[in-house]
Design a protein around this motif. Structure first.
Motif, PDB file in Angstrom:
ATOM      1  N   GLU A 126      33.801  -3.212  -0.900  1.00 39.99           N
ATOM      2  CA  GLU A 126      34.550  -2.408  -1.859  1.00 39.99           C
ATOM      3  C   GLU A 126      34.056  -0.965  -1.840  1.00 39.99           C
ATOM      4  O   GLU A 126      34.837  -0.017  -1.841  1.00 39.99           O
ATOM      5  CB  GLU A 126      34.392  -2.969  -3.273  1.00 39.99           C
ATOM      6  N   LEU A 127      32.759  -0.798  -1.866  1.00 38.06           N
ATOM      7  CA  LEU A 127      32.179   0.533  -1.897  1.00 38.06           C
ATOM      8  C   LEU A 127      32.484   1.290  -0.606  1.00 38.06           C
ATOM      9  O   LEU A 127      32.715   2.497  -0.622  1.00 38.06           O
ATOM     10  CB  LEU A 127      30.666   0.425  -2.099  1.00 38.06           C
ATOM     11  N   THR A 128      32.506   0.579   0.512  1.00 39.23           N
ATOM     12  CA  THR A 128      32.817   1.211   1.789  1.00 39.23           C
ATOM     13  C   THR A 128      34.249   1.715   1.821  1.00 39.23           C
ATOM     14  O   THR A 128      34.546   2.763   2.395  1.00 39.23           O
ATOM     15  CB  THR A 128      32.578   0.233   2.953  1.00 39.23           C
ATOM     16  N   ILE A 129      35.159   0.990   1.205  1.00 44.76           N
ATOM     17  CA  ILE A 129      36.542   1.454   1.096  1.00 44.76           C
ATOM     18  C   ILE A 129      36.579   2.809   0.397  1.00 44.76           C
ATOM     19  O   ILE A 129      37.207   3.757   0.865  1.00 44.76           O
ATOM     20  CB  ILE A 129      37.403   0.440   0.333  1.00 44.76           C
ATOM     21  N   ALA A 130      35.907   2.893  -0.740  1.00 41.86           N
ATOM     22  CA  ALA A 130      35.893   4.143  -1.494  1.00 41.86           C
ATOM     23  C   ALA A 130      35.265   5.274  -0.687  1.00 41.86           C
ATOM     24  O   ALA A 130      35.788   6.391  -0.647  1.00 41.86           O
ATOM     25  CB  ALA A 130      35.139   3.949  -2.802  1.00 41.86           C
ATOM     26  N   LYS A 131      34.142   4.996  -0.052  1.00 44.06           N
ATOM     27  CA  LYS A 131      33.461   6.034   0.726  1.00 44.06           C
ATOM     28  C   LYS A 131      34.335   6.534   1.870  1.00 44.06           C
ATOM     29  O   LYS A 131      34.369   7.736   2.151  1.00 44.06           O
ATOM     30  CB  LYS A 131      32.140   5.495   1.286  1.00 44.06           C
ATOM     31  N   THR A 132      35.036   5.622   2.530  1.00 45.54           N
ATOM     32  CA  THR A 132      35.893   6.021   3.643  1.00 45.54           C
ATOM     33  C   THR A 132      37.020   6.919   3.167  1.00 45.54           C
ATOM     34  O   THR A 132      37.329   7.947   3.781  1.00 45.54           O
ATOM     35  CB  THR A 132      36.469   4.783   4.344  1.00 45.54           C
ATOM     36  N   MET A 133      37.637   6.543   2.059  1.00 44.42           N
ATOM     37  CA  MET A 133      38.755   7.317   1.527  1.00 44.42           C
ATOM     38  C   MET A 133      38.312   8.724   1.126  1.00 44.42           C
ATOM     39  O   MET A 133      38.970   9.718   1.435  1.00 44.42           O
ATOM     40  CB  MET A 133      39.362   6.581   0.336  1.00 44.42           C
ATOM     41  N   ILE A 134      37.195   8.809   0.439  1.00 46.18           N
ATOM     42  CA  ILE A 134      36.741  10.107  -0.057  1.00 46.18           C
ATOM     43  C   ILE A 134      36.211  10.977   1.080  1.00 46.18           C
ATOM     44  O   ILE A 134      36.384  12.202   1.083  1.00 46.18           O
ATOM     45  CB  ILE A 134      35.696   9.905  -1.170  1.00 46.18           C
ATOM     46  N   HIS A 135      35.579  10.355   2.060  1.00 44.07           N
ATOM     47  CA  HIS A 135      35.144  11.100   3.238  1.00 44.07           C
ATOM     48  C   HIS A 135      36.344  11.695   3.964  1.00 44.07           C
ATOM     49  O   HIS A 135      36.285  12.816   4.493  1.00 44.07           O
ATOM     50  CB  HIS A 135      34.360  10.180   4.169  1.00 44.07           C
ATOM     51  N   PHE A 136      37.448  10.967   3.987  1.00 48.57           N
ATOM     52  CA  PHE A 136      38.675  11.481   4.593  1.00 48.57           C
ATOM     53  C   PHE A 136      39.151  12.750   3.889  1.00 48.57           C
ATOM     54  O   PHE A 136      39.576  13.718   4.516  1.00 48.57           O
ATOM     55  CB  PHE A 136      39.759  10.412   4.555  1.00 48.57           C
ATOM     56  N   VAL A 137      39.055  12.754   2.559  1.00 50.98           N
ATOM     57  CA  VAL A 137      39.439  13.934   1.792  1.00 50.98           C
ATOM     58  C   VAL A 137      38.575  15.142   2.194  1.00 50.98           C
ATOM     59  O   VAL A 137      39.064  16.251   2.389  1.00 50.98           O
ATOM     60  CB  VAL A 137      39.285  13.679   0.287  1.00 50.98           C
ATOM     61  N   GLU A 138      37.289  14.887   2.284  1.00 50.74           N
ATOM     62  CA  GLU A 138      36.368  15.951   2.696  1.00 50.74           C
ATOM     63  C   GLU A 138      36.794  16.560   4.030  1.00 50.74           C
ATOM     64  O   GLU A 138      36.846  17.789   4.181  1.00 50.74           O
ATOM     65  CB  GLU A 138      34.956  15.374   2.814  1.00 50.74           C
TER      66      GLU A 138
ATOM     67  N   ILE B 238      40.973   9.080  11.621  1.00 52.07           N
ATOM     68  CA  ILE B 238      40.223   8.341  12.643  1.00 52.07           C
ATOM     69  C   ILE B 238      38.724   8.606  12.497  1.00 52.07           C
ATOM     70  O   ILE B 238      37.909   7.679  12.528  1.00 52.07           O
ATOM     71  CB  ILE B 238      40.705   8.727  14.055  1.00 52.07           C
ATOM     72  N   LYS B 239      38.366   9.865  12.312  1.00 52.37           N
ATOM     73  CA  LYS B 239      36.948  10.204  12.191  1.00 52.37           C
ATOM     74  C   LYS B 239      36.330   9.595  10.929  1.00 52.37           C
ATOM     75  O   LYS B 239      35.216   9.052  10.969  1.00 52.37           O
ATOM     76  CB  LYS B 239      36.751  11.721  12.188  1.00 52.37           C
ATOM     77  N   ALA B 240      37.047   9.675   9.801  1.00 55.83           N
ATOM     78  CA  ALA B 240      36.526   9.114   8.549  1.00 55.83           C
ATOM     79  C   ALA B 240      36.301   7.614   8.682  1.00 55.83           C
ATOM     80  O   ALA B 240      35.269   7.080   8.245  1.00 55.83           O
ATOM     81  CB  ALA B 240      37.489   9.397   7.402  1.00 55.83           C
ATOM     82  N   THR B 241      37.249   6.926   9.305  1.00 54.01           N
ATOM     83  CA  THR B 241      37.130   5.486   9.491  1.00 54.01           C
ATOM     84  C   THR B 241      35.969   5.141  10.417  1.00 54.01           C
ATOM     85  O   THR B 241      35.156   4.252  10.130  1.00 54.01           O
ATOM     86  CB  THR B 241      38.441   4.911  10.067  1.00 54.01           C
ATOM     87  N   ASP B 242      35.887   5.851  11.526  1.00 55.06           N
ATOM     88  CA  ASP B 242      34.817   5.583  12.494  1.00 55.06           C
ATOM     89  C   ASP B 242      33.443   5.902  11.906  1.00 55.06           C
ATOM     90  O   ASP B 242      32.472   5.181  12.139  1.00 55.06           O
ATOM     91  CB  ASP B 242      35.033   6.392  13.774  1.00 55.06           C
ATOM     92  N   ASP B 243      33.353   6.995  11.149  1.00 54.01           N
ATOM     93  CA  ASP B 243      32.067   7.389  10.556  1.00 54.01           C
ATOM     94  C   ASP B 243      31.539   6.323   9.608  1.00 54.01           C
ATOM     95  O   ASP B 243      30.328   6.058   9.557  1.00 54.01           O
ATOM     96  CB  ASP B 243      32.208   8.715   9.799  1.00 54.01           C
ATOM     97  N   MET B 244      32.435   5.725   8.815  1.00 59.76           N
ATOM     98  CA  MET B 244      32.001   4.790   7.783  1.00 59.76           C
ATOM     99  C   MET B 244      32.027   3.332   8.226  1.00 59.76           C
ATOM    100  O   MET B 244      31.262   2.510   7.730  1.00 59.76           O
ATOM    101  CB  MET B 244      32.880   4.949   6.529  1.00 59.76           C
ATOM    102  N   LEU B 245      32.922   2.990   9.155  1.00 61.77           N
ATOM    103  CA  LEU B 245      33.128   1.593   9.517  1.00 61.77           C
ATOM    104  C   LEU B 245      32.837   1.276  10.979  1.00 61.77           C
ATOM    105  O   LEU B 245      32.884   0.109  11.375  1.00 61.77           O
ATOM    106  CB  LEU B 245      34.572   1.186   9.195  1.00 61.77           C
ATOM    107  N   GLY B 246      32.565   2.292  11.770  1.00 64.12           N
ATOM    108  CA  GLY B 246      32.331   2.059  13.186  1.00 64.12           C
ATOM    109  C   GLY B 246      33.589   2.282  13.992  1.00 64.12           C
ATOM    110  O   GLY B 246      34.707   2.123  13.480  1.00 64.12           O
ATOM    111  N   ASP B 247      33.425   2.633  15.272  1.00 65.28           N
ATOM    112  CA  ASP B 247      34.587   3.020  16.073  1.00 65.28           C
ATOM    113  C   ASP B 247      35.321   1.822  16.686  1.00 65.28           C
ATOM    114  O   ASP B 247      36.235   2.021  17.486  1.00 65.28           O
ATOM    115  CB  ASP B 247      34.181   4.008  17.171  1.00 65.28           C
ATOM    116  N   ASN B 248      34.946   0.613  16.306  1.00 62.12           N
ATOM    117  CA  ASN B 248      35.647  -0.561  16.814  1.00 62.12           C
ATOM    118  C   ASN B 248      36.176  -1.424  15.677  1.00 62.12           C
ATOM    119  O   ASN B 248      36.448  -2.609  15.870  1.00 62.12           O
ATOM    120  CB  ASN B 248      34.728  -1.385  17.720  1.00 62.12           C
ATOM    121  N   TYR B 249      36.349  -0.826  14.513  1.00 62.93           N
ATOM    122  CA  TYR B 249      36.756  -1.612  13.351  1.00 62.93           C
ATOM    123  C   TYR B 249      38.133  -2.239  13.551  1.00 62.93           C
ATOM    124  O   TYR B 249      38.388  -3.365  13.148  1.00 62.93           O
ATOM    125  CB  TYR B 249      36.763  -0.756  12.084  1.00 62.93           C
ATOM    126  N   PHE B 250      39.047  -1.473  14.158  1.00 61.39           N
ATOM    127  CA  PHE B 250      40.381  -1.991  14.415  1.00 61.39           C
ATOM    128  C   PHE B 250      40.503  -2.561  15.816  1.00 61.39           C
ATOM    129  O   PHE B 250      41.613  -2.765  16.314  1.00 61.39           O
ATOM    130  CB  PHE B 250      41.433  -0.889  14.230  1.00 61.39           C
TER     131      PHE B 250
END
Length: 245
Positions: A66-78, A231-243
């Motif tokens: 749950e927390l990772t979802i929030a971090k990814t979303m907010i990092h994207f905003v940044e 793409i960068k926000a997702t990879d930064d927080m979840l790794g570049d092979n999440y999808f």
């Protein structure tokens, strides 16, 4: 489980900010706010603290997905605000932000975003409607999700006081179903334990914003594609092979 939970993020799209002014300094302010909120989410251990409701309804935040979802979303905003092409406005902004790897789109996203800040009241509000699909770019007939981040922010000290994080999915016409509700009180982050007890009360507090934003998005034009930032926000927080398949 991981893919299913991140599917919630897919339904909710990705978030961004639009400031209440058009000054370049507003862009820097929102970048800083996003960085500070994400900093609070780096906490590894949390403990239950005093709330204005029954403590039995909340739990220690032990679901870090749950927390990772929030971090990814907010990092994207940044990242959006670090891009000079991203609009700084008090009106809703319509963008796309797909997840693409090796020329293949693995996730389609469209977002309608609106935010504001009030320095006198130490307040930052971020809200959006998001549409998403893993398979089809033509998915605007799907039900959106609504996100809102309300931050009590000390503009003089450039620091976060408190915030609440709400994510709800539209389950029926003009109705929301709560997915995630988290609160930061300046020290700890905590989440609802039993949604059945007060989820209706919490969700009702967001209905006006949800309906208003829906009306304001009618007919607005696409502002641009920000897939690189997503793409960068997702990879930064979840790794570049999440999808990855």
């Amino acid at each position: 489980m991981k893919k299913k939970l991140f599917g919630i993020f897919a339904l909710s799209g990705v978030l961004a900010l639009a400031s209440c002014g058009s000054k370049a300094s507003d862009r820097d302010t929102f970048v800083t706010v996003c960085e500070k909120v994400v900093d609070t989410m780096q906490i590894k251990e949390t403990k239950l603290t005093s709330l204005e409701t029954s403590l039995d309804e909340f739990k220690v935040l032990d679901d870090y997905q749950e927390l990772t979802i929030a971090k990814t979303m907010i990092h994207f905003v940044e990242l959006l605000y670090k891009n000079e092409s991203y609009p700084v406005t008090d009106k809703p902004v319509y963008i796309t932000g797909n997840y693409v790897k090796e020329g293949k789109t693995l996730q389609y996203n469209e977002e309608y975003i609106k935010s504001s800040f009030n320095k006198e009241k130490n307040n930052v509000e971020i809200e959006f409607l998001g549409f998403s699909s893993y398979t089809d770019a033509n998915f605007k007939n799907t039900k959106p999700a609504y996100f809102r981040l309300s931050v009590d922010y000390d503009f003089e000290k450039n620091d976060v006081n408190t915030y609440s994080f709400y994510l709800g999915q539209v389950e029926a016409e003009e109705a929301l179903e709560l997915i995630i509700y988290e609160v930061y009180n300046g020290t700890d982050i905590y989440s609802l334990k039993d949604y059945s007890t007060i989820k209706g009360e919490i969700t009702s507090n967001y209905m006006d914003g949800f309906k208003t934003l829906g009306q304001e998005t009618i007919g607005i034009e696409l502002s641009g594609d920000y897939s690189a930032e997503y793409i960068k926000a997702t990879d930064d927080m979840l790794g570049d092979n999440y999808f990855g398949e």
